[in-house]
Write a protein that holds these residues in place. Structure first.
Motif, PDB file in Angstrom:
ATOM      1  N   ARG A  19      11.379  11.532  22.343  1.00  0.00           N
ATOM      2  CA  ARG A  19      10.294  10.896  23.099  1.00  0.00           C
ATOM      3  C   ARG A  19      10.671  10.659  24.569  1.00  0.00           C
ATOM      4  N   ILE A  75       4.486   7.721  22.962  1.00  0.00           N
ATOM      5  CA  ILE A  75       4.090   8.296  21.671  1.00  0.00           C
ATOM      6  C   ILE A  75       4.643   7.449  20.514  1.00  0.00           C
ATOM      7  N   LEU A 124       4.885  11.285  16.619  1.00  0.00           N
ATOM      8  CA  LEU A 124       6.037  12.124  16.961  1.00  0.00           C
ATOM      9  C   LEU A 124       6.489  12.934  15.740  1.00  0.00           C
ATOM     10  N   LYS A 175       4.104  15.700  14.872  1.00  0.00           N
ATOM     11  CA  LYS A 175       4.254  16.887  15.718  1.00  0.00           C
ATOM     12  C   LYS A 175       5.464  17.715  15.287  1.00  0.00           C
ATOM     13  N   ILE A 201       6.731  17.575  22.625  1.00  0.00           N
ATOM     14  CA  ILE A 201       6.183  16.224  22.480  1.00  0.00           C
ATOM     15  C   ILE A 201       5.643  15.726  23.820  1.00  0.00           C
ATOM     16  N   ASP A 260       3.936  17.486  25.593  1.00  0.00           N
ATOM     17  CA  ASP A 260       2.632  18.143  25.610  1.00  0.00           C
ATOM     18  C   ASP A 260       2.260  18.603  27.019  1.00  0.00           C
TER      19      ASP A 260
END
Length: 610
Positions: A452, A458, A463, A466, A509, A511
């Protein structure tokens, strides 16, 4: 190698900063504490003068209370002395606390500013400066300044007023005896003068040698695995021993030099005491004037003993000041070091529409006479995958670093969705880009926190979801503590392949709108690479991606492949097109093809065509 000094380090020593600029620089940190400093100075003055009063009570006790057998007077004198000591201690504690707090607050702010500067520094700075020397500036130089603000400066103020008080009292009692006492003062100044320069020089050498030791340690700790693989332990030990021995020798010389001071002061003090006793004894015993009472002689001897330390403190202050000034100058230069990649005033915020990237007439070089790119023109369609291949040094990694402004170009422009990257805030630009480097850097915390790193908000559930979607959840759970596994500094508890997968997951993560994989599969085994390939199939659609690769198997599905050679695009096309085109890509492909049957058949077709 650790002893080689960076050009920036040499520049620091050569560049002169005026005392006026340094004073203003220091004042900017001290000014907010002017009220506390004023109170501290007042308390120092009070403590200095009050601290001289007990000797006066000693005279009363010796000359009056004891000879007259005045028990009440003796009790009162002792009580007053105790009260004086207590008041002096309380005042001393308060001003020492205030000064230390002001000094430490100042140092806290200086160190925070230095770290902030470090975070905002360009990559060029890190390329040209050893981590050990950077650490030395943030620790040794700041500590030197801290000691000066918290100790030496207070000692200077206290010494000035203590010395003034002693002079007033001694001259008040007897001018002649005072002048005789001060006959040894020139010896103190001579001592201070003789040792001033050697102490300053040895202090500078000590800082240099401890910096060399720190730099050597940092380099060898980070490169421990490489050292072992080349069996360099013996050589590294010799190099470290040489640096450590130099620091040891300098420290011994410094200790020896400082060890001279106290005995020398004691000797001079003893000489002053003998002069007082000799003169007073001559006046009382030989001439018979009985001019000096035992209490007066005791007071003079006591004050004379206390007189020498402030003299030495004042004499040595210049050397301490010069040492602190040298550290302050290095801190000043550090904080005023040019940042080669800076934001414009009022930068725009990145707005991603489809993630198209355009290089237009781009010139770039790390050094002026060694260009990497000249008049480079490339357009990357948004939502598509571009692959970069080429031999080592072709410019692949440089290409991707320019997109996120790790370095600035010399000419031309780089645009993302029509926005010149030089006009954007670095935060919004880099937040839109996810990078998986060839050598992933993990931090000394859990896998969860490493994942993270680029998206702290998140939740754990999202997490892990994903990670499950891209097939990494199972791998992480197989580790001893799963997501809570502490990876240690640099991720040393994990294999290189595992580190690469965690770095890949960390980027996903985040993104990002634009994903950059810089040799991201180079450390993976075939199974790990397959996992990455499966994950990419899920996340790359409608996302702009740039993949730097040596393994051509990882880029077969790329929408477009650019082949670089010496900073120039020598081939441009898809995998299916380039393998049949005579050129570098075909040569690389034929060298690498070995496992999949479809590749062998394709290779046979290529060879048949040739």
């Amino acid at each position: 190698m650790y002893m080689m000094r960076s050009s920036s380090e040499n520049k620091d020593r050569e560049k002169l900063v005026s005392d006026r600029d340094l004073f203003r620089f220091a004042l900017s940190y001290i000014k907010p504490h002017k009220k506390g400093i004023t109170i501290s100075i007042i308390l120092v003055i009070l403590a200095s003068f009050i601290g001289l009063l007990p000797e006066l009570m000693i005279k009363k006790i010796i000359d009056n209370d004891i000879p007259k057998n005045d028990k009440e007077g003796l009790l009162n004198s002792v009580t007053i002395m105790i009260i004086i000591y207590l008041v002096s201690w309380v005042i001393g504690f308060i001003y020492a606390y205030l000064i230390v707090k002001i000094g430490q607050t100042t140092i806290f702010n200086v160190r925070n500013d230095m770290y902030t500067k470090l975070l905002n520094q360009s990559q060029t700075y890190y390329d040209h400066n050893q981590s050990g020397r950077i650490n030395s500036k943030l620790t040794n130089d700041v500590d030197t300044l801290s000691n000066f603000l918290s100790s030496s400066l207070v000692g200077l103020v206290a010494s000035i007023f203590q010395l003034s008080g002693i002079l007033i009292i001694m001259f008040y009692f007897d001018i002649t005896l005072s002048l005789i006492s001060f006959a040894v003062v020139p010896l103190l100044f001579l001592l201070a003068y003789v040792i001033r320069v050697p102490i300053r020089n040895i202090s500078m050498k000590r800082r240099k040698t401890i910096s060399d030791v720190t730099s050597n340690l940092a380099e060898n700790i980070s490169g421990a695995q490489v050292s072992k693989s080349f069996t360099r332990e013996k050589v590294n030990l010799q190099e470290f021993t040489a640096a450590n021995k130099e620091n040891y020798d300098v420290s011994i010389r410094a200790t020896s030099l400082f060890a001279i001071i106290t005995p020398a002061i004691g000797l001079i003090s003893a000489l002053g005491t003998m002069l007082i006793l000799g003169y007073a004894g001559y006046q009382n015993a030989v001439i018979g004037s009985n001019k000096y009472s035992p209490g007066t002689i005791a007071v003079f001897m006591a004050y004379l003993t206390r007189f020498f330390q402030p003299i030495i403190t004042l004499s040595m202050f210049y050397s301490v000041y010069q040492s602190a000034l040298a550290s302050l100058e290095r801190i000043y230069l550090f904080l005023h070091e040019d940042v080669t990649v800076e934001e414009i005033e009022n930068p725009a915020k990145m707005k991603i529409t489809n993630g198209s990237i355009r290089f237009e007439n781009v010139d770039f070089a790390y050094k002026k006479d060694m260009p990497i790119f000249q008049n480079l023109n490339v357009t990357i369609e948004g939502g598509k995958t571009l692959a970069l291949v080429g031999t080592t040094g072709a410019g692949k990694s440089s290409f991707v670093k320019l997109i996120s402004r790790v370095y600035d170009i010399q000419n031309g422009s780089i645009e993302i969705d029509g926005q010149d990257v030089s006009s954007l805030s670095l935060h919004s630009l880099r937040k839109s880009i996810g990078l998986v480097p060839q050598e992933p850097r993990l931090f000394n915390t859990t896998i969860l926190e490493n994942l993270r790193y680029g998206n702290p908000e998140i939740s754990n559930i999202d997490l892990k979801q994903k990670m499950s979607e891209i097939g990494f959840d199972e791998i992480i759970k197989s580790l001893p503590e799963g997501y809570e596994t502490i990876v240690n500094e640099g991720g040393k508890r994990l294999s290189r392949g595992q580190r690469q997968l965690i770095a890949f997951g960390r980027a996903l993560i985040k993104d990002p709108d634009i994903l950059i994989l810089d040799e991201a599969t180079s450390n993976l085994d075939p199974i790990g690479e397959l996992r990455i390939q499966k994950a990419l199939k899920k996340i790359l659609p409608n996302r702009t991606a740039i993949i730097v690769a040596h393994r051509l198997s990882t880029i077969r599905n790329a929408d477009r492949i650019l082949v670089l050679e010496n900073g120039e695009i020598v081939q441009d096309g898809t995998h299916q097109f380039l393998v049949f085109e005579d050129g570098n890509y075909q040569k690389m492909y034929l060298k690498q093809v070995s496992e999949p049957m479809e590749d062998k058949e394709l290779a046979a077709k290529i060879l048949q065509k040739k």
